[in-house]
Design an enzyme around this catalytic site. Structure first.
Site, PDB file in Angstrom:
ATOM      1  N   ARG A  57       1.847  67.981  58.749  1.00 26.24           N
ATOM      2  CA  ARG A  57       1.666  68.411  60.143  1.00 26.24           C
ATOM      3  C   ARG A  57       2.712  69.441  60.599  1.00 26.24           C
ATOM      4  O   ARG A  57       3.459  69.227  61.547  1.00 26.24           O
ATOM      5  CB  ARG A  57       1.664  67.211  61.089  1.00 26.24           C
ATOM      6  CG  ARG A  57       0.782  66.060  60.714  1.00 26.24           C
ATOM      7  CD  ARG A  57      -0.695  66.361  60.648  1.00 26.24           C
ATOM      8  NE  ARG A  57      -1.315  66.602  61.927  1.00 26.24           N
ATOM      9  CZ  ARG A  57      -1.819  65.652  62.720  1.00 26.24           C
ATOM     10  NH1 ARG A  57      -1.711  64.404  62.371  1.00 26.24           N
ATOM     11  NH2 ARG A  57      -2.394  65.966  63.866  1.00 26.24           N
ATOM     12  N   ASN A  82      -8.902  64.383  72.535  1.00 29.96           N
ATOM     13  CA  ASN A  82      -8.294  65.650  72.117  1.00 29.96           C
ATOM     14  C   ASN A  82      -8.489  66.777  73.118  1.00 29.96           C
ATOM     15  O   ASN A  82      -7.962  67.868  72.941  1.00 29.96           O
ATOM     16  CB  ASN A  82      -8.806  66.036  70.724  1.00 29.96           C
ATOM     17  CG  ASN A  82      -8.282  65.066  69.669  1.00 29.96           C
ATOM     18  OD1 ASN A  82      -7.409  64.247  69.948  1.00 29.96           O
ATOM     19  ND2 ASN A  82      -8.851  65.125  68.478  1.00 29.96           N
ATOM     20  N   ASP A  95     -12.201  65.013  61.468  1.00 30.41           N
ATOM     21  CA  ASP A  95     -12.069  63.687  62.092  1.00 30.41           C
ATOM     22  C   ASP A  95     -13.302  62.824  61.833  1.00 30.41           C
ATOM     23  O   ASP A  95     -13.261  61.617  62.028  1.00 30.41           O
ATOM     24  CB  ASP A  95     -11.853  63.815  63.606  1.00 30.41           C
ATOM     25  CG  ASP A  95     -10.505  64.432  63.919  1.00 30.41           C
ATOM     26  OD1 ASP A  95     -10.296  64.859  65.059  1.00 30.41           O
ATOM     27  OD2 ASP A  95      -9.661  64.507  63.005  1.00 30.41           O
ATOM     28  N   CYS A 116       2.789  62.453  58.691  1.00 31.66           N
ATOM     29  CA  CYS A 116       2.071  61.227  59.030  1.00 31.66           C
ATOM     30  C   CYS A 116       1.114  60.931  57.878  1.00 31.66           C
ATOM     31  O   CYS A 116       1.093  61.639  56.875  1.00 31.66           O
ATOM     32  CB  CYS A 116       1.321  61.403  60.343  1.00 31.66           C
ATOM     33  SG  CYS A 116       0.023  62.614  60.181  1.00 31.66           S
ATOM     34  N   ARG A 166      -5.640  54.000  69.564  1.00 30.10           N
ATOM     35  CA  ARG A 166      -5.143  55.324  69.998  1.00 30.10           C
ATOM     36  C   ARG A 166      -6.306  56.237  70.361  1.00 30.10           C
ATOM     37  O   ARG A 166      -6.151  57.130  71.183  1.00 30.10           O
ATOM     38  CB  ARG A 166      -4.351  55.985  68.859  1.00 30.10           C
ATOM     39  CG  ARG A 166      -3.073  55.292  68.508  1.00 30.10           C
ATOM     40  CD  ARG A 166      -2.291  56.091  67.521  1.00 30.10           C
ATOM     41  NE  ARG A 166      -2.159  57.473  67.982  1.00 30.10           N
ATOM     42  CZ  ARG A 166      -1.735  58.467  67.211  1.00 30.10           C
ATOM     43  NH1 ARG A 166      -1.428  58.239  65.947  1.00 30.10           N
ATOM     44  NH2 ARG A 166      -1.622  59.688  67.685  1.00 30.10           N
TER      45      ARG A 166
HETATM   46  C1  EPZ Z   1      -5.845  68.398  66.217  1.00 29.91           C
HETATM   47  O1  EPZ Z   1      -4.645  68.164  65.503  1.00 29.91           O
HETATM   48  C2  EPZ Z   1      -6.396  67.024  66.561  1.00 29.91           C
HETATM   49  N1  EPZ Z   1      -5.436  66.316  67.398  1.00 29.91           N
HETATM   50  C3  EPZ Z   1      -6.658  66.244  65.273  1.00 29.91           C
HETATM   51  O2  EPZ Z   1      -7.251  65.003  65.650  1.00 29.91           O
HETATM   52  C4  EPZ Z   1      -7.656  67.022  64.424  1.00 29.91           C
HETATM   53  O3  EPZ Z   1      -7.854  66.331  63.210  1.00 29.91           O
HETATM   54  C5  EPZ Z   1      -7.108  68.428  64.159  1.00 29.91           C
HETATM   55  O4  EPZ Z   1      -6.816  69.085  65.410  1.00 29.91           O
HETATM   56  C6  EPZ Z   1      -8.085  69.294  63.376  1.00 29.91           C
HETATM   57  O5  EPZ Z   1      -9.287  69.371  64.065  1.00 29.91           O
HETATM   58  C7  EPZ Z   1      -5.388  66.601  68.719  1.00 29.91           C
HETATM   59  O6  EPZ Z   1      -6.114  67.447  69.218  1.00 29.91           O
HETATM   60  C8  EPZ Z   1      -4.409  65.813  69.547  1.00 29.91           C
HETATM   61  P1  EPZ Z   1      -4.265  71.573  63.452  1.00 29.91           P
HETATM   62  P2  EPZ Z   1      -3.636  69.398  65.193  1.00 29.91           P
HETATM   63  O7  EPZ Z   1      -3.012  72.176  63.985  1.00 29.91           O
HETATM   64  O8  EPZ Z   1      -3.606  70.317  66.346  1.00 29.91           O
HETATM   65  C9  EPZ Z   1      -2.274  72.821  59.380  1.00 29.91           C
HETATM   66  C10 EPZ Z   1      -7.575  62.732  65.627  1.00 29.91           C
HETATM   67  O9  EPZ Z   1      -8.026  62.010  64.735  1.00 29.91           O
HETATM   68  N2  EPZ Z   1      -1.280  73.538  60.187  1.00 29.91           N
HETATM   69  O10 EPZ Z   1      -5.570  72.267  63.677  1.00 29.91           O
HETATM   70  O11 EPZ Z   1      -2.376  68.831  64.691  1.00 29.91           O
HETATM   71  C11 EPZ Z   1      -2.083  71.317  59.522  1.00 29.91           C
HETATM   72  O12 EPZ Z   1      -1.068  70.859  58.650  1.00 29.91           O
HETATM   73  C12 EPZ Z   1      -6.558  63.791  65.318  1.00 29.91           C
HETATM   74  O13 EPZ Z   1      -7.949  62.694  66.840  1.00 29.91           O
HETATM   75  C13 EPZ Z   1      -0.355  74.322  59.534  1.00 29.91           C
HETATM   76  O14 EPZ Z   1      -0.362  74.424  58.308  1.00 29.91           O
HETATM   77  O15 EPZ Z   1      -4.431  70.086  63.982  1.00 29.91           O
HETATM   78  C14 EPZ Z   1      -3.425  70.791  59.137  1.00 29.91           C
HETATM   79  O16 EPZ Z   1      -3.496  70.706  57.728  1.00 29.91           O
HETATM   80  C15 EPZ Z   1      -6.082  63.704  63.888  1.00 29.91           C
HETATM   81  N3  EPZ Z   1       0.587  74.971  60.267  1.00 29.91           N
HETATM   82  C16 EPZ Z   1      -4.376  71.861  59.653  1.00 29.91           C
HETATM   83  O17 EPZ Z   1      -3.586  73.037  59.871  1.00 29.91           O
HETATM   84  C17 EPZ Z   1       0.637  74.878  61.630  1.00 29.91           C
HETATM   85  O18 EPZ Z   1       1.504  75.519  62.232  1.00 29.91           O
HETATM   86  C18 EPZ Z   1      -5.055  71.497  60.951  1.00 29.91           C
HETATM   87  O19 EPZ Z   1      -4.033  71.292  61.887  1.00 29.91           O
HETATM   88  C19 EPZ Z   1      -0.320  74.065  62.277  1.00 29.91           C
HETATM   89  C20 EPZ Z   1      -1.277  73.406  61.552  1.00 29.91           C
END
Ligand code: EPZ
Length: 423
Positions: free
Chosen positions: A123, A23, A310, A118, A402
Site C-alpha cells: 500500500r 469508499n 474488491d 496490510c 469495517r
Molecule cells: C481504494 O484503496 C479502496 N479503499 C480499496 O478498497 C480498493 O481495493 C482500491 O481502492 C482499489 O480499487 C478505499 O477507497 C478506502 P489504490 P486505495 O491506491 O486507494 C498501488 C476495500 O476492500 N499504488 O487504487 O489504497 C497499490 O499498492 C478496500 O474496501 C501504488 O503502487 O487503492 C495497489 O496495488 C481494500 N502507489 C494499487 O495501486 C501508490 O502511490 C491500487 O491502489 C498508490 C497505489
C-alpha cells in the site's frame, strides 16, 4: 473476539437494501475539513471505518455529530484544525491518508504516520506525494524514510499531473488538494471509480470546479472558498456485488434494492456468463441463481471500469462451487489471495501461481474453522459457508464489520443460517 457461525443454508430468497458506499463516504468525510461551514452527510453506512474517520476528524479539531441509526453524519470544521493525525487512529485505517490534502489547505502542514503494509499489499503512497509535490507541497524526505508523511505548503498552485497507476486514493487526495489551489490542475490517468465521481459531486456542491471525474482526465480549476453542503452518499457497489453472489451461490432469488447497476457492469456481465439471470426492475435488480446451472468463467481484476479487485474474493467463492475450472488473475494488489488458504480448508483445492489462482470448481465444500483475512475475504468465506456441509466458523470478523453494515442481519433476513457469537 466475535465470530460468525455459518451453517449450510437453502437458496436465499427475499430482498435486501444496499447501504451507502464505504469508499465514497470516507473521502467525502475527509473533504468536510475544506470548509468552515456545516456539512451533512446522509446515507453514511454504520461501519467501523466510518466511526474511525469521524474520530479522526474530531481529533483534528472538527466537531462531528453522528446519528448512524439514521445514517447521518454532521461535521463542522470551523474551529482550530491540527496538522497531525494521531497514529492510534491512522493505524486502524489506512484511508486516514485521505485527510492529507485537506490538512495542507487548512493548516499549511500535514503529518501522518504511515501504517505498515496490510494483508493485501504494501500500500505505498508515492503517487499521492508526487501529486502534492507537483502542487507545491514540500515533503520531508528524512521523516518519510521513517514512515512519516510530513508535508508543508504555504500555498498550493495548480499543475499538470500524470499518475503512473490510476490510484483511487491518490486521485482523491490530489482532487481535494487541487480544488482550493491557485490556478488549474489537469490530472491524467486518474482513477475512474464511481466513488471518485461522488467525491467530485460533493466538492462541486461546495463550490469546486471539477470536470471529467469518472474519466481518466480530470480538470480542477482552483477556487477561493467552499461552503457547507448536504449530500447523499452513493450506494455501496461492492456490498451490492457481494449480495448478488450470495443469491447466485445459494441458487436463490434475491431483489437487490438501492444499487446502481451501472456501477457494477463488469460483475453483472461475469455473473451472466456463469448462468445467473439478472433482471433490472423498477424496484431494483433481481438476481436469479435458480434458473440455470452455475458454470465457471475467468476473472481478471482491473482498475474501474474493469472487474473490481474488491469483488475478487466474493466471486472466487462462487467459482469454487461452479461447474468447471476457472482462472482468477489479480492485477491490482500484489498479495490479495490470502483467502485462498481459507477456501482450501473448506475443500476448494485452489492452486495459486503469482498473480493467478486456478480453481478446479464443482466442489462440495465442507465447513471449517476459517479466518477473515481482509474485509472482502471475510464476506467471501461467509458466502462459501452458506453452501458448505456442516458449520463454518469465521473468526477475525472485525474485518467484515469495517465494510459491511448489518451483514449477518441482512443475510438472515434472506434465509441464511448465520449467527454472531461473542467469545
Ligand atoms: C481504494 O484503496 C479502496 N479503499 C480499496 O478498497 C480498493 O481495493 C482500491 O481502492 C482499489 O480499487 C478505499 O477507497 C478506502 P489504490 P486505495 O491506491 O486507494 C498501488 C476495500 O476492500 N499504488 O487504487 O489504497 C497499490 O499498492 C478496500 O474496501 C501504488 O503502487 O487503492 C495497489 O496495488 C481494500 N502507489 C494499487 O495501486 C501508490 O502511490 C491500487 O491502489 C498508490 C497505489
Amino acid at each position: 473476539m466475535a465470530k460468525f457461525l455459518v451453517q449450510k443454508s437453502g437458496p436465499l430468497h427475499g430482498e435486501v437494501t444496499i447501504s451507502g458506499s464505504k469508499n465514497a463516504v470516507l473521502p467525502i468525510l475527509a473533504a468536510t475539513l475544506l470548509t468552515k461551514e456545516d456539512c451533512v452527510i446522509m446515507d453514511a453506512p454504520a461501519l467501523r471505518d466510518v466511526d474511525v474517520m469521524c474520530r479522526l476528524l474530531e481529533s483534528l479539531g472538527a466537531s462531528v455529530t453522528t446519528d448512524l441509526e439514521n445514517n447521518t453524519v454532521e461535521v463542522n470544521a470551523s474551529g482550530q484544525i491540527a496538522s497531525e493525525a494521531p497514529y492510534d487512529l491512522v493505524k486502524m485505517m489506512r484511508a486516514s491518508i485521505l485527510v492529507l490534502g485537506a490538512l495542507l489547505h487548512r493548516t499549511g502542514r500535514a503529518v501522518i504516520h504511515l501504517p505498515g503494509g496490510c494483508a493485501i499489499g504494501e500500500r505505498p503512497i508515492e503517487l499521492h506525494l508526487k501529486g502534492l509535490r507537483a502542487l507545491g507541497a514540500y515533503i520531508d524526505e528524512e521523516q518519510l524514510s521513517r514512515g512519516i508523511v510530513d508535508a508543508r505548503a504555504d500555498h498550493l498552485k495548480g499543475n499538470d499531473i500524470y499518475l503512473d497507476f490510476p490510484s483511487v486514493g491518490a486521485t482523491e487526495v490530489i482532487i481535494m488538494a487541487a480544488s482550493l489551489a491557485e490556478g488549474t490542475t489537469i490530472l491524467e490517468n486518474a482513477a475512474q471509480e464511481p466513488e471518485i465521481v461522488d467525491l467530485a459531486n460533493f466538492l462541486n456542491k461546495m463550490g469546486a470546479r471539477i470536470k471529467g471525474a469518472g474519466t481518466d482526465t480530470i480538470k480542477i480549476e482552483g477556487v477561493e472558498k467552499f461552503s457547507g453542503v448536504s449530500h447523499h452518499v452513493i450506494p455501496d457497489r461492492i456490498e451490492a456485488g457481494t449480495f448478488m453472489v450470495a443469491a447466485a451461490i445459494t441458487r436463490g432469488r434475491v431483489l437487490i434494492r438501492n444499487m446502481v447497476p451501472n456501477h457494477l457492469k463488469a460483475v453483472i456481465a461475469k455473473l451472466r456468463e456463469c448462468g445467473v439471470e439478472i433482471v433490472m426492475t423498477d424496484e431494483g435488480v433481481l438476481v436469479c441463481g435458480d434458473e440455470n446451472p452455475i458454470i465457471s468463467t475467468d476473472i481478471k481484476t482491473l482498475p474501474y471500469p474493469g472487474f473490481p479487485t474488491d469483488m475478487q474474493s466474493p466471486f472466487m467463492a462462487l467459482l469454487t462451487v461452479s461447474r468447471g475450472p476457472s482462472v482468477v488473475i489479480e492485477t491490482v494488489f500484489e498479495n490479495r489471495f490470502m483467502h485462498v488458504g481459507e477456501f482450501n480448508r473448506m475443500g476448494a483445492n485452489i492452486k495459486t501461481e503469482g498473480k493467478a489462482a486456478i480453481i478446479p470448481g464443482g466442489k462440495q465444500l465442507q465447513g471449517a474453522q476459517v479466518v477473515a483475512t481482509d474485509l472482502r475475504a471475510g464476506a467471501s468465506v461467509v458466502l462459501a459457508g452458506l453452501v458448505a456441509e456442516g458449520t463454518t466458523e469465521v473468526s477475525q470478523i472485525y474485518h467484515v464489520d469495517r465494510g459491511y453494515e448489518n451483514f449477518e442481519e441482512k443475510l438472515r433476513a434472506l434465509g441464511a443460517n448465520i449467527m454472531r457469537i461473542e467469545e
